[in-house]
Design an enzyme around this catalytic site. Structure first.
Site, mmCIF file in Angstrom:
data_model
loop_
_atom_site.group_PDB
_atom_site.id
_atom_site.type_symbol
_atom_site.label_atom_id
_atom_site.label_comp_id
_atom_site.label_asym_id
_atom_site.label_seq_id
_atom_site.Cartn_x
_atom_site.Cartn_y
_atom_site.Cartn_z
ATOM 1 N N CYS A 61 0.842 -1.203 0.000
ATOM 2 C CA CYS A 61 0.000 0.000 0.000
ATOM 3 C C CYS A 61 0.879 1.257 0.000
ATOM 4 O O CYS A 61 1.622 1.467 -0.938
ATOM 5 C CB CYS A 61 -1.004 -0.033 1.148
ATOM 6 S SG CYS A 61 -2.349 1.160 0.941
ATOM 7 N N HIS A 70 -3.714 -5.228 -0.265
ATOM 8 C CA HIS A 70 -3.258 -5.733 1.028
ATOM 9 C C HIS A 70 -3.262 -7.260 1.034
ATOM 10 O O HIS A 70 -4.283 -7.860 1.339
ATOM 11 C CB HIS A 70 -4.165 -5.205 2.145
ATOM 12 C CG HIS A 70 -4.000 -3.747 2.390
ATOM 13 N ND1 HIS A 70 -3.126 -3.250 3.332
ATOM 14 C CD2 HIS A 70 -4.562 -2.671 1.798
ATOM 15 C CE1 HIS A 70 -3.172 -1.931 3.317
ATOM 16 N NE2 HIS A 70 -4.034 -1.544 2.401
ATOM 17 N N GLU A 77 -2.082 -9.142 3.192
ATOM 18 C CA GLU A 77 -2.340 -9.625 4.564
ATOM 19 C C GLU A 77 -3.824 -9.652 4.890
ATOM 20 O O GLU A 77 -4.234 -10.216 5.896
ATOM 21 C CB GLU A 77 -1.571 -8.761 5.574
ATOM 22 C CG GLU A 77 -2.178 -7.406 5.909
ATOM 23 C CD GLU A 77 -1.889 -6.308 4.874
ATOM 24 O OE1 GLU A 77 -1.422 -6.631 3.754
ATOM 25 O OE2 GLU A 77 -2.146 -5.132 5.192
#
Lengths: 253, 212
Positions: free
Chosen positions: B89, B191, B193
């Site tokens: 990001c 993202h 994650e």
């Protein structure tokens, strides 16, 4: 193409997920971390954790429950409940939230929206609007978990929140909450047309068609629901299939 | 055991990145020492560097610049020693020469290019799951082919000066570079994650990656 999001919502009171009707008559629905793990496994596009009694009791969201819940999901987590200051937002982000939802304080001290958005980015700030219909084409904003009328027009307040830097609006119809009679589509469409940020539909989902309607008629970017998921009526996968069948873009899981 | 330095410079939800890296390492059966750290010695010697990022471009850059030993250690690891780098990001946006969020601000400049508001007529922020389509072969992105949905939460996008640095694209009103890659550096606007299995797979491939 951006997918419409399906967001199971965990309304948390005293560390347990509860669900009521029109914001009262709460019924136990389980442990937040366990439910988060279940919804993550079902492919929820996002998970929302709202500490519904925080503002009433004048305290922040239970950071420990937030951490336990965040540890169970590899999908975005929005947390709300008693968020009053940028420091409260920061504490939630550090606990594992991706976004903080501001409700009561967004009305009583709207400058917190500007400050939190500047500090953490608009993408981390959700303004939650609890609205009750008070007349034809007229909705009023309520705070403190729906207990306190504010006299503010929900459409005007939505525009103000977006102008101040909110990244999303979580719009809950108090009239429909838990009633399973469908989202307030007129309210959603009015707000979606008034702002250029995403709108999350909340309050009233009882069938899969209600989810479809929130996107296609209410022009929402995401649908939030609790009862239909918590009590096993539908899975997230069934919701996604229903949206896809109606021609709404969804993600491939 | 390889070491992974997850750069701790006060950015938001790094807890999730640490947990997802551990899960990605476990998926690939890699033994890793993953540390959320600002220790220059650890960073300078780390086998891999991950730079997360949340918030405004300038605020994140200022936080990095304010810790000169940390920034120098990152440069030593990534630029001098060629350790594999992953920016996530804003951590990816900082790779660019400059960013235009709240005025013009210099970035790291490790990949020439700029970061600007994604003005495509669609609602901003760009929020949620969107398809990521690789535009060239890359070991970290190959498992994405032809498209996988990943989670986005941003309003600004990067445009590398050299189009060859664009590794994947995503469409939101207009197409933008959702992943960049150059040498030992990879950056993703989404993202991983927070992108469930698709994201953990990507992190696992990053951990296994040996840039030639």
């Amino acid at each position: 193409m951006l997918a419409a999001r399906i967001i199971p919502c965990l309304d948390v009171k005293d560390g347990r997920v509860v669900k009521g009707v029109n914001f009262v008559g709460l019924r136990d629905a389980g442990d937040p971390a366990e439910l988060a793990r279940l919804y993550d496994a079902q492919g929820a596009d996002e998970i929302c954790f709202l500490d519904i009694s925080a503002s009433v009791e004048g305290r922040g969201a239970l950071l420990d429950a937030v951490k336990r819940t965040a540890d169970e999901c590899f999908t975005p987590l929005t947390v709300g409940g008693g968020v009053r200051t940028p420091a409260d937002v920061h504490a939630l982000l550090l606990a594992g939230a991706d976004k903080a939802s501001i409700n009561t304080a967004a009305v009583t001290t709207p400058e917190v929206i500007d400050a939190a958005s500047a500090a953490f980015g608009a993408q981390a700030i959700v303004v939650a609007i609890d609205a009750k219909q008070t007349g034809a084409e007229r909705w009023e904003v309520f705070t403190h978990g729906g207990r306190t009328p504010t006299g503010k027009c929900a459409i005007t307040f939505a525009r103000e929140a977006a102008d101040r830097g909110a990244g999303e609006l979580l719009v809950t119809s108090m009239d429909r909450d838990g009633a399973k009679t469908g989202y307030d589509l007129a309210l959603l469409a009015r707000i979606a047309d008034a702002v250029r940020i995403p709108v999350i539909a909340s309050g009233g989902a009882g069938t899969l068609q209600h989810l479809v309607d929130a996107i296609t008629i209410g022009r929402a970017s995401a649908v939030l629901a609790a009862s239909i998921f918590h009590f096993g009526t539908h899975t997230v996968g069934e919701a996604r299939a229903a949206l896809a069948a109606a021609g709404v873009p969804v993600r491939t899981v | 055991m390889q070491t992974i330095a997850l750069i701790d410079y006060g950015s938001g939800n790094v807890r999730s990145v640490a947990r997802a890296l551990a899960a990605g390492a476990a998926r690939g059966g890699h033994a890793c020492d993953i540390r959320l750290t600002r220790d220059p010695d650890f960073v300078a010697r780390a086998d891999r560097i991950v730079l997360p990022g949340q918030g405004a471009f300038a605020a994140c850059m200022d936080a990095l610049v304010a810790d000169a030993p940390l920034l120098a250690a990152m440069g030593e690891a990534v630029r001098t020693r060629g350790a594999p780098f992953l920016g996530i990001c804003v951590g990816m946006q900082l790779l660019m020469t400059e960013g235009f969020e709240h005025g013009a601000h210099p970035g790291l400049g490790w990949i020439p290019g700029a970061c600007r508001l994604h003005e495509s007529g669609e609602r901003l922020p760009h929020m949620g799951w969107n398809a990521v389509t690789p535009v060239r072969q890359h070991p970290v992105l190959d498992g994405l082919a032809p498209t996988r949905h990943m989670v986005f939460m941003h309003s600004f996008v990067v445009a590398p000066a050299d189009d060859a640095a664009t590794a994947a694209r995503t469409d939101y009103g207009a197409s933008f570079a959702s992943a960049v890659a150059q040498g030992n550096m990879v950056g993703v606007q989404f993202h991983p994650e927070k992108s469930q299995a698709a994201g953990l797979d990507l992190l696992s491939r990053f951990i296994a990656w040996s840039p030639s």
